[in-house]
Design a protein around this motif. Structure first.
Motif, short mmCIF file in Angstrom:
data_model
loop_
_atom_site.label_atom_id
_atom_site.label_comp_id
_atom_site.label_asym_id
_atom_site.label_seq_id
_atom_site.Cartn_x
_atom_site.Cartn_y
_atom_site.Cartn_z
N ASP A 29 0.86 -1.18 0.00
CA ASP A 29 0.00 0.00 0.00
C ASP A 29 0.90 1.24 0.00
O ASP A 29 1.15 1.86 1.04
CB ASP A 29 -0.90 -0.03 1.25
N THR A 30 1.46 1.53 -1.17
CA THR A 30 2.36 2.68 -1.31
C THR A 30 2.21 3.25 -2.72
O THR A 30 1.45 2.70 -3.53
CB THR A 30 3.83 2.28 -1.05
N TRP A 34 4.24 9.00 -3.06
CA TRP A 34 4.64 9.05 -1.64
C TRP A 34 6.15 8.91 -1.53
O TRP A 34 6.81 9.68 -0.83
CB TRP A 34 3.95 7.94 -0.83
N ARG A 38 8.35 12.03 -0.10
CA ARG A 38 8.88 11.89 1.27
C ARG A 38 10.37 11.64 1.31
O ARG A 38 11.01 11.92 2.32
CB ARG A 38 8.18 10.73 1.99
N CYS A 114 25.34 3.52 8.11
CA CYS A 114 25.35 4.53 7.05
C CYS A 114 26.50 5.52 7.18
O CYS A 114 26.88 6.18 6.22
CB CYS A 114 24.02 5.28 7.01
N ARG A 153 6.42 -1.33 4.50
CA ARG A 153 6.48 -0.28 3.46
C ARG A 153 7.29 0.94 3.92
O ARG A 153 7.75 1.73 3.10
CB ARG A 153 5.07 0.15 3.07
N LEU A 158 13.07 2.26 0.62
CA LEU A 158 14.07 3.31 0.78
C LEU A 158 15.50 2.91 0.42
O LEU A 158 16.33 3.77 0.15
CB LEU A 158 14.07 3.82 2.23
N MET A 214 13.36 0.54 11.52
CA MET A 214 13.72 1.96 11.61
C MET A 214 12.54 2.79 12.10
O MET A 214 11.42 2.61 11.64
CB MET A 214 14.18 2.48 10.24
N GLY A 216 11.75 5.95 11.33
CA GLY A 216 12.21 6.94 10.36
C GLY A 216 12.02 8.37 10.81
O GLY A 216 12.93 9.20 10.70
N LEU A 219 14.37 9.46 13.63
CA LEU A 219 15.73 9.61 13.10
C LEU A 219 15.84 10.88 12.26
O LEU A 219 16.83 11.61 12.34
CB LEU A 219 16.08 8.36 12.27
N HIS A 251 25.56 11.72 2.75
CA HIS A 251 24.91 10.40 2.73
C HIS A 251 23.54 10.60 2.10
O HIS A 251 22.83 11.56 2.41
CB HIS A 251 24.79 9.86 4.15
N ASN A 254 17.75 10.74 2.25
CA ASN A 254 16.48 11.42 2.04
C ASN A 254 16.76 12.83 1.53
O ASN A 254 17.53 13.57 2.15
CB ASN A 254 15.72 11.49 3.38
N ARG A 256 15.05 15.41 1.68
CA ARG A 256 14.66 16.48 2.61
C ARG A 256 15.72 16.68 3.70
O ARG A 256 15.94 17.80 4.16
CB ARG A 256 13.29 16.18 3.22
N ASN A 281 18.87 4.73 -0.71
CA ASN A 281 19.83 4.76 0.40
C ASN A 281 20.69 3.49 0.33
O ASN A 281 20.21 2.40 0.59
CB ASN A 281 19.06 4.83 1.72
#
Ligand code: UT7
Length: 324
Positions: A29-30, A34, A38, A114, A153, A158, A214, A216, A219, A251, A254, A256, A281
């Motif tokens: 369900d993604t 999205w 994100r 990471c 998900r 990611l 995670m 997310g 973090l 790194h 993401n 954002r 990632n």
């Protein structure tokens, strides 16, 4: 005169299989929308069945040796950053040593998730500055697709697989911040944040390799501040500020987080190397991949001041400043 670890070659490797966001829409369900909005991720590469982390490391190392115009006989040591080794032991480093035909020197792995490449680079620099080695191959290589929970998900969309490699060689510099090579590093960790990002299995617990878990959002809230702070610490150590930065090579977790950190540092986005859209990632591989792609695109040039920064499981975070 001051001994410096100067970059002589760079390379990377991405597995053939490219997985677009739309592929996850079939089982989860993604949506592509999205994932893009994100995280900034549009696609990622996944290793083929039977293709291991040391296989990816080998391809990246070969590319870096070619790029440097060097033979494997010139390499004194290999430092591999990875959290997804082929086997519990021996190290990916020694497996890579065999694959590239290196029959002397030594090899080992560094595990800081990471932030692994920043840790590996700092270790490789120390090996050179101490006189232990003249030439070190530093690799970040991961197969995170092997530790995904394909029903979660919030994580499985990611991450990706890949490898990047640098060759560092000792040279004499003047000792000031105009030298080429690694100029400064800042490493940090805080084990109290373990639950934010971890793998729920291992040798001395479940006996299997486990799956990535995670928090997310929690973090995310730590990332921008810690990344900005570590980059500033590394720059300040050598008397530089944000204005001196030619490239941030972050790194790639993401978009954002990358934008937030660049903004806080006052560095415009056209001076940030971005690969997150194409690689996702790739944990410890993301910075050397971005360095190699940045050179291939003609963005990074000799003499440029580069700030690398990363945060991940541990938590562990850090920054290395180098002049290309
Ligand atoms: O490399 C190591 C370091 N890693 C990082 O730094 C990662 C840091 N964190 C992040 O990048 C972001 O937090 C994520 C990309 C993981 C998530 O973005 P977010 O804006 O923090 O979203 P969120 O976790 O707050 O979730 C928002 C909503 C939730 O739904 P509700 O509770 O608001 O109804 C999630 O269940 O989005 C939902 N969601 C999804 N929806 C569609 C979570 N994953 C997905 C998905 N597709 N794949």
């Amino acid at each position: 005169m001051t001994r410096r670890a100067v970059v002589k070659g760079v390379g990377h490797y991405l597995p053939e299989r490219i997985v677009p966001n739309s592929e996850f829409e079939k089982t989860l369900d993604t949506s592509d929308e999205w994932i893009r909005t994100r995280s900034g991720i549009e696609r990622r590469h996944f290793a083929a069945e039977g293709q291991t982390t040391s296989d990816l490391a080998y391809e990246a190392a070969k590319h870096a040796l070619d790029n440097a115009g060097m033979s494997v006989d010139e390499i004194d040591a290999i430092v591999v950053a990875t959290s997804t080794p082929d086997l519990t032991f021996p190290s990916v480093g020694t497996m890579l040593q065999k694959k590239i035909g290196m029959t002397r020197g030594f090899a080992f792995d560094v595990q800081a998730v990471c932030a692994g490449f920043v840790y590996a680079l700092t270790n490789a620099n120390a090996l050179i500055l101490s006189g232990q080695c003249d030439t070190v191959l530093v690799v970040g290589a991961e197969t995170f697709s092997r530790i995904m929970d394909w029903e979660d998900r919030a994580t499985c969309v990611l991450f990706g697989d890949g490898a990047g490699a640098l060759i560092l060689k000792a040279e004499e510099g003047s000792g000031d911040n105009t030298d080429r090579g690694v100029l400064s590093a800042d490493l940090n960790s805080d084990g109290r944040y373990k639950d934010m990002l971890f793998v729920d299995g291992g040798v001395s617990t479940t006996g299997d390799s486990g799956k990535l878990r995670m928090q997310g959002n929690a973090l995310f809230r730590q990332a921008v501040e810690k990344l900005t702070s570590t980059a500033h610490t590394a720059l300040t150590k050598i008397g530089l500020n944000d204005d001196a930065v030619d490239w941030i090579v972050p790194h790639q977790a993401n978009i954002r987080i990358i934008q937030g950190t660049a903004k806080k540092m006052g560095v415009p986005m056209d001076r940030v190397i971005l690969t997150v859209q194409d690689h996702g990632n790739t944990s410890a591989a993301s910075i050397p991949l971005a360095l190699s792609v940045g050179v291939e695109r003609g963005q990074i040039k000799q003499g440029d001041l580069i700030v690398t920064e990363a945060i991940g499981g541990g938590l562990a975070w850090g920054s290395v400043v180098l002049r290309w």
